[in-house]
Design a protein around this motif. Structure first.
Motif, PDB file in Angstrom:
ATOM      1  N   UNK A  17       0.824  -1.206   0.000  1.00  0.00           N
ATOM      2  CA  UNK A  17       0.000   0.000   0.000  1.00  0.00           C
ATOM      3  C   UNK A  17       0.863   1.263   0.000  1.00  0.00           C
ATOM      4  N   UNK A  18       1.890   1.285   0.847  1.00  0.00           N
ATOM      5  CA  UNK A  18       2.771   2.454   0.909  1.00  0.00           C
ATOM      6  C   UNK A  18       3.497   2.639  -0.419  1.00  0.00           C
ATOM      7  N   UNK A  19       4.051   1.567  -0.946  1.00  0.00           N
ATOM      8  CA  UNK A  19       4.811   1.649  -2.194  1.00  0.00           C
ATOM      9  C   UNK A  19       3.917   2.079  -3.348  1.00  0.00           C
ATOM     10  N   UNK A  20       2.736   1.504  -3.448  1.00  0.00           N
ATOM     11  CA  UNK A  20       1.807   1.891  -4.505  1.00  0.00           C
ATOM     12  C   UNK A  20       1.396   3.351  -4.386  1.00  0.00           C
ATOM     13  N   UNK A  21       1.131   3.783  -3.162  1.00  0.00           N
ATOM     14  CA  UNK A  21       0.779   5.184  -2.935  1.00  0.00           C
ATOM     15  C   UNK A  21       1.912   6.126  -3.297  1.00  0.00           C
ATOM     16  N   UNK A  22       3.141   5.731  -2.964  1.00  0.00           N
ATOM     17  CA  UNK A  22       4.300   6.568  -3.279  1.00  0.00           C
ATOM     18  C   UNK A  22       4.499   6.683  -4.790  1.00  0.00           C
ATOM     19  N   UNK A  23       4.341   5.575  -5.492  1.00  0.00           N
ATOM     20  CA  UNK A  23       4.477   5.604  -6.950  1.00  0.00           C
ATOM     21  C   UNK A  23       3.374   6.469  -7.566  1.00  0.00           C
ATOM     22  N   UNK A  24       2.139   6.309  -7.105  1.00  0.00           N
ATOM     23  CA  UNK A  24       1.038   7.110  -7.651  1.00  0.00           C
ATOM     24  C   UNK A  24       1.197   8.593  -7.318  1.00  0.00           C
ATOM     25  N   UNK A  25       1.656   8.885  -6.091  1.00  0.00           N
ATOM     26  CA  UNK A  25       1.855  10.272  -5.693  1.00  0.00           C
ATOM     27  C   UNK A  25       2.974  10.919  -6.497  1.00  0.00           C
ATOM     28  N   UNK A  26       3.977  10.144  -6.843  1.00  0.00           N
ATOM     29  CA  UNK A  26       5.106  10.710  -7.581  1.00  0.00           C
ATOM     30  C   UNK A  26       4.674  11.213  -8.960  1.00  0.00           C
ATOM     31  N   UNK A  27       3.593  10.673  -9.494  1.00  0.00           N
ATOM     32  CA  UNK A  27       3.094  11.134 -10.796  1.00  0.00           C
ATOM     33  C   UNK A  27       2.590  12.573 -10.729  1.00  0.00           C
ATOM     34  N   UNK A  28       2.306  13.065  -9.539  1.00  0.00           N
ATOM     35  CA  UNK A  28       1.821  14.432  -9.366  1.00  0.00           C
ATOM     36  C   UNK A  28       2.951  15.443  -9.192  1.00  0.00           C
ATOM     37  N   UNK A  29       4.191  14.966  -9.074  1.00  0.00           N
ATOM     38  CA  UNK A  29       5.332  15.846  -8.819  1.00  0.00           C
ATOM     39  C   UNK A  29       5.964  16.328 -10.116  1.00  0.00           C
ATOM     40  N   UNK A  30       6.627  17.472 -10.048  1.00  0.00           N
ATOM     41  CA  UNK A  30       7.356  17.979 -11.208  1.00  0.00           C
ATOM     42  C   UNK A  30       8.555  17.099 -11.516  1.00  0.00           C
ATOM     43  N   UNK A  31       9.205  16.586 -10.475  1.00  0.00           N
ATOM     44  CA  UNK A  31      10.350  15.681 -10.638  1.00  0.00           C
ATOM     45  C   UNK A  31      10.037  14.386  -9.876  1.00  0.00           C
ATOM     46  N   UNK A  32       9.420  13.416 -10.541  1.00  0.00           N
ATOM     47  CA  UNK A  32       8.934  12.214  -9.863  1.00  0.00           C
ATOM     48  C   UNK A  32       9.959  11.096  -9.692  1.00  0.00           C
ATOM     49  N   UNK A  33      11.154  11.246 -10.213  1.00  0.00           N
ATOM     50  CA  UNK A  33      12.083  10.130 -10.301  1.00  0.00           C
ATOM     51  C   UNK A  33      12.400   9.504  -8.958  1.00  0.00           C
ATOM     52  N   UNK A  34      12.841  10.295  -7.996  1.00  0.00           N
ATOM     53  CA  UNK A  34      13.303   9.732  -6.719  1.00  0.00           C
ATOM     54  C   UNK A  34      12.169   9.032  -5.969  1.00  0.00           C
ATOM     55  N   UNK A  35      11.009   9.683  -5.734  1.00  0.00           N
ATOM     56  CA  UNK A  35       9.930   8.964  -5.043  1.00  0.00           C
ATOM     57  C   UNK A  35       9.456   7.723  -5.801  1.00  0.00           C
ATOM     58  N   UNK A  36       9.402   7.803  -7.131  1.00  0.00           N
ATOM     59  CA  UNK A  36       8.965   6.637  -7.915  1.00  0.00           C
ATOM     60  C   UNK A  36       9.945   5.484  -7.781  1.00  0.00           C
ATOM     61  N   UNK A  37      11.229   5.768  -7.828  1.00  0.00           N
ATOM     62  CA  UNK A  37      12.245   4.712  -7.692  1.00  0.00           C
ATOM     63  C   UNK A  37      12.174   4.079  -6.308  1.00  0.00           C
ATOM     64  N   UNK A  38      12.014   4.899  -5.274  1.00  0.00           N
ATOM     65  CA  UNK A  38      11.903   4.350  -3.907  1.00  0.00           C
ATOM     66  C   UNK A  38      10.665   3.452  -3.812  1.00  0.00           C
ATOM     67  N   UNK A  39       9.548   3.894  -4.375  1.00  0.00           N
ATOM     68  CA  UNK A  39       8.336   3.077  -4.357  1.00  0.00           C
ATOM     69  C   UNK A  39       8.500   1.771  -5.108  1.00  0.00           C
ATOM     70  N   UNK A  40       9.163   1.804  -6.240  1.00  0.00           N
ATOM     71  CA  UNK A  40       9.385   0.586  -7.027  1.00  0.00           C
ATOM     72  C   UNK A  40      10.317  -0.370  -6.285  1.00  0.00           C
ATOM     73  N   UNK A  41      11.343   0.166  -5.638  1.00  0.00           N
ATOM     74  CA  UNK A  41      12.238  -0.694  -4.839  1.00  0.00           C
ATOM     75  C   UNK A  41      11.465  -1.358  -3.709  1.00  0.00           C
ATOM     76  N   UNK A  42      10.573  -0.595  -3.065  1.00  0.00           N
ATOM     77  CA  UNK A  42       9.744  -1.187  -2.002  1.00  0.00           C
ATOM     78  C   UNK A  42       8.848  -2.293  -2.559  1.00  0.00           C
ATOM     79  N   UNK A  43       8.233  -2.058  -3.712  1.00  0.00           N
ATOM     80  CA  UNK A  43       7.365  -3.072  -4.326  1.00  0.00           C
ATOM     81  C   UNK A  43       8.147  -4.344  -4.640  1.00  0.00           C
ATOM     82  N   UNK A  44       9.322  -4.180  -5.212  1.00  0.00           N
ATOM     83  CA  UNK A  44      10.147  -5.339  -5.559  1.00  0.00           C
ATOM     84  C   UNK A  44      10.567  -6.083  -4.302  1.00  0.00           C
ATOM     85  N   UNK A  45      11.006  -5.349  -3.276  1.00  0.00           N
ATOM     86  CA  UNK A  45      11.427  -5.979  -2.030  1.00  0.00           C
ATOM     87  C   UNK A  45      10.300  -6.813  -1.415  1.00  0.00           C
ATOM     88  N   UNK A  46       9.095  -6.289  -1.457  1.00  0.00           N
ATOM     89  CA  UNK A  46       7.962  -7.020  -0.892  1.00  0.00           C
ATOM     90  C   UNK A  46       7.567  -8.210  -1.760  1.00  0.00           C
TER      91      UNK A  46
END
Length: 119
Positions: A17-46
């Motif tokens: 849930x946290x990782x999915x939310x972080x990835x979706x929230x990053x789409x609203x940012x001007x520079x989404x790379x860092x939050x999206x990468x952190x969210x994807x790493x969390x998804x993969x880890x889980x």
């Protein structure tokens, strides 16, 4: 590992849930790379940890726990040093704190490995 705490399945559910939310929230940012990468790493880890909600069972729970702590430290550090807008900083800071609480309250032992108490 302590025999008390929330089950690992709930830990995985919250991480998804946290990782999915972080990835979706990053789409609203001007520079989404860092939050999206952190969210994807969390998804993969889980997804690759040996738990009931795993897609693949490639790594054990001790390795998962170590990666969780690395993610927490990365989120907290990046929230202060990365060139992000305020929403991105707050999201990473929040993820780091919430994931820390989840990790500290999780029982990483497998169900069959938990010690039983005799009364």
């Amino acid at each position: 590992m302590a025999s008390n705490g929330r089950g690992f399945w709930l830990h995985q559910f919250v991480e998804y849930a946290i990782a999915g939310g972080l990835v979706m929230m990053s789409a609203q940012l001007k520079e989404p790379t860092i939050p999206a990468v952190v969210g994807i790493i969390m998804l993969i880890n889980t997804a690759v940890t040996d738990g009931i909600l795993s897609a693949f069972k490639w790594i054990g729970r001790p390795v998962h726990r170590l990666i969780d702590w690395l993610i927490i430290v990365a989120c907290l550090m990046l929230s202060f040093v990365a060139d992000l807008e305020t929403n991105g900083r707050l999201a990473l800071l929040g993820v780091g704190v919430v994931l820390g609480v989840v990790v500290l309250g999780t029982n990483y032992a497998k169900r069959g490995a938990q010690p039983t108490t005799r009364g």
